[in-house]
Design a protein around this motif. Structure first.
Motif, PDB file in Angstrom:
ATOM      1  N   THR A   1      45.903 -26.412  84.260  1.00  0.00           N
ATOM      2  CA  THR A   1      45.004 -25.988  83.253  1.00  0.00           C
ATOM      3  C   THR A   1      44.377 -27.438  82.812  1.00  0.00           C
ATOM      4  OG1 THR A   1      46.677 -25.773  81.587  1.00  0.00           O
ATOM      5  CG2 THR A   1      46.135 -23.890  82.734  1.00  0.00           C
ATOM      6  N   SER A   2      44.895 -28.805  82.843  1.00  0.00           N
ATOM      7  CA  SER A   2      44.573 -29.842  82.601  1.00  0.00           C
ATOM      8  C   SER A   2      44.884 -30.931  83.581  1.00  0.00           C
ATOM      9  CB  SER A   2      44.580 -29.929  81.063  1.00  0.00           C
ATOM     10  OG  SER A   2      46.044 -30.468  80.758  1.00  0.00           O
TER      11      SER A   2
ATOM     12  N   THR B   1      38.100 -28.870  82.056  1.00  0.00           N
ATOM     13  CA  THR B   1      37.516 -30.255  82.038  1.00  0.00           C
ATOM     14  C   THR B   1      38.195 -31.390  82.965  1.00  0.00           C
ATOM     15  OG1 THR B   1      36.841 -29.636  79.592  1.00  0.00           O
ATOM     16  CG2 THR B   1      36.679 -32.181  80.151  1.00  0.00           C
ATOM     17  N   ILE B   2      37.336 -32.169  83.440  1.00  0.00           N
ATOM     18  CA  ILE B   2      38.043 -33.650  83.993  1.00  0.00           C
ATOM     19  C   ILE B   2      37.349 -34.606  83.400  1.00  0.00           C
ATOM     20  CG2 ILE B   2      36.882 -33.235  86.061  1.00  0.00           C
ATOM     21  CD1 ILE B   2      39.682 -34.478  87.523  1.00  0.00           C
TER      22      ILE B   2
ATOM     23  N   ILE C   1      32.643 -31.696  84.348  1.00  0.00           N
ATOM     24  CA  ILE C   1      32.986 -33.015  84.910  1.00  0.00           C
ATOM     25  C   ILE C   1      32.374 -34.024  83.992  1.00  0.00           C
ATOM     26  CG2 ILE C   1      33.026 -34.451  86.731  1.00  0.00           C
ATOM     27  CD1 ILE C   1      32.534 -31.948  88.581  1.00  0.00           C
ATOM     28  N   VAL C   2      33.266 -34.612  83.063  1.00  0.00           N
ATOM     29  CA  VAL C   2      32.720 -35.776  82.236  1.00  0.00           C
ATOM     30  C   VAL C   2      32.931 -37.155  82.740  1.00  0.00           C
ATOM     31  CG1 VAL C   2      32.956 -36.663  79.896  1.00  0.00           C
ATOM     32  CG2 VAL C   2      33.291 -34.285  80.265  1.00  0.00           C
TER      33      VAL C   2
ATOM     34  N   VAL D   1      27.784 -31.434  85.305  1.00  0.00           N
ATOM     35  CA  VAL D   1      28.297 -32.904  84.968  1.00  0.00           C
ATOM     36  C   VAL D   1      27.775 -33.517  83.778  1.00  0.00           C
ATOM     37  CG1 VAL D   1      28.283 -35.157  85.957  1.00  0.00           C
ATOM     38  CG2 VAL D   1      28.358 -33.130  87.436  1.00  0.00           C
ATOM     39  N   ILE D   2      28.676 -34.019  82.927  1.00  0.00           N
ATOM     40  CA  ILE D   2      28.204 -34.512  81.823  1.00  0.00           C
ATOM     41  C   ILE D   2      27.937 -36.010  81.818  1.00  0.00           C
ATOM     42  CG2 ILE D   2      28.422 -34.955  79.221  1.00  0.00           C
ATOM     43  CD1 ILE D   2      29.768 -32.104  79.219  1.00  0.00           C
ATOM     44  N   TRP D   3      26.893 -36.891  82.138  1.00  0.00           N
ATOM     45  CA  TRP D   3      26.941 -38.175  82.513  1.00  0.00           C
ATOM     46  C   TRP D   3      26.747 -38.990  81.123  1.00  0.00           C
ATOM     47  CZ3 TRP D   3      27.579 -38.782  87.733  1.00  0.00           C
ATOM     48  CH2 TRP D   3      27.173 -37.646  88.455  1.00  0.00           C
TER      49      TRP D   3
END
Length: 181
Positions: free
Chosen positions: A88-89, A112-113, A136-137, A158-160
């Motif tokens: 889960t994480s 989230t990763i 994806i951060v 994807v959060i860049w």
């Protein structure tokens, strides 16, 4: 023995047992210039924290490690190691520089990763068939050259450009634009 000293040794023993429990399901290979996780045989649920270091010549006695000096950083996770797990994480830690092909393929529970600037290579299909709401951060502003062009084939969000440092903004209340401080 003072309480501080007792707390110190309790933490050391707890950390050593924790390391044994975490690493017990992972196969580590010393590749000469780096340590790689090449397999995972655990249940694959709950939280996953990648250990940051490993030592191949551990001497385990009654669940306690002795001679904790000279550990080597774990820098690579091989192909398909955590594929089809239900974590889960996932916390990659600070030393992982390479994620193999299909490393998290089919792992559909984590949401989230974080991929820091340390992660310079990612193989193809690393996030294939993962959770549809996976974010994806990353600290990168765009896909680095070492990330396979098909690293995120579904594609997941994807959060860049997420940075650790805090940016302060000054606003001109007379209608000007904001400027980083």
């Amino acid at each position: 023995i003072s309480q501080t000293l007792t707390d110190y040794f309790t933490k050391i023993i707890t950390d050593m047992i924790l390391v044994k429990n975490i690493t017990g399901d992972m196969t580590f290979v010393d590749q000469g210039s780096y340590i790689e996780i090449t397999a995972y045989s655990g249940v694959g649920t709950g939280s996953l924290t990648i250990p940051i270091e490993y030592r191949s010549d551990l001497n385990i006695v009654d669940d306690i490690f002795f001679n904790l000096d000279n550990w080597d950083p774990i820098t690579h996770i091989g192909d398909s190691v955590f594929a089809n797990t239900a974590f889960t994480s996932i916390d990659l830690g600070s030393y992982i520089i390479s994620l193999g092909s299909s490393v998290f393929s089919g792992s559909d529970q984590f949401t989230t990763i974080f991929l820091g600037l340390e992660v310079v290579t990612i193989g193809s299909n690393a996030f294939l068939n993962t959770n549809n709401s996976l974010e994806i951060v990353t600290e990168y502003d765009s896909r680095p050259a070492g990330w396979d062009s098909n690293w995120n084939p579904d594609p997941q969000i994807v959060i860049w450009g997420i940075r650790d440092e805090i940016t302060t903004f000054i606003f001109d209340t007379d209608g000007g634009s904001s400027l980083p401080n």
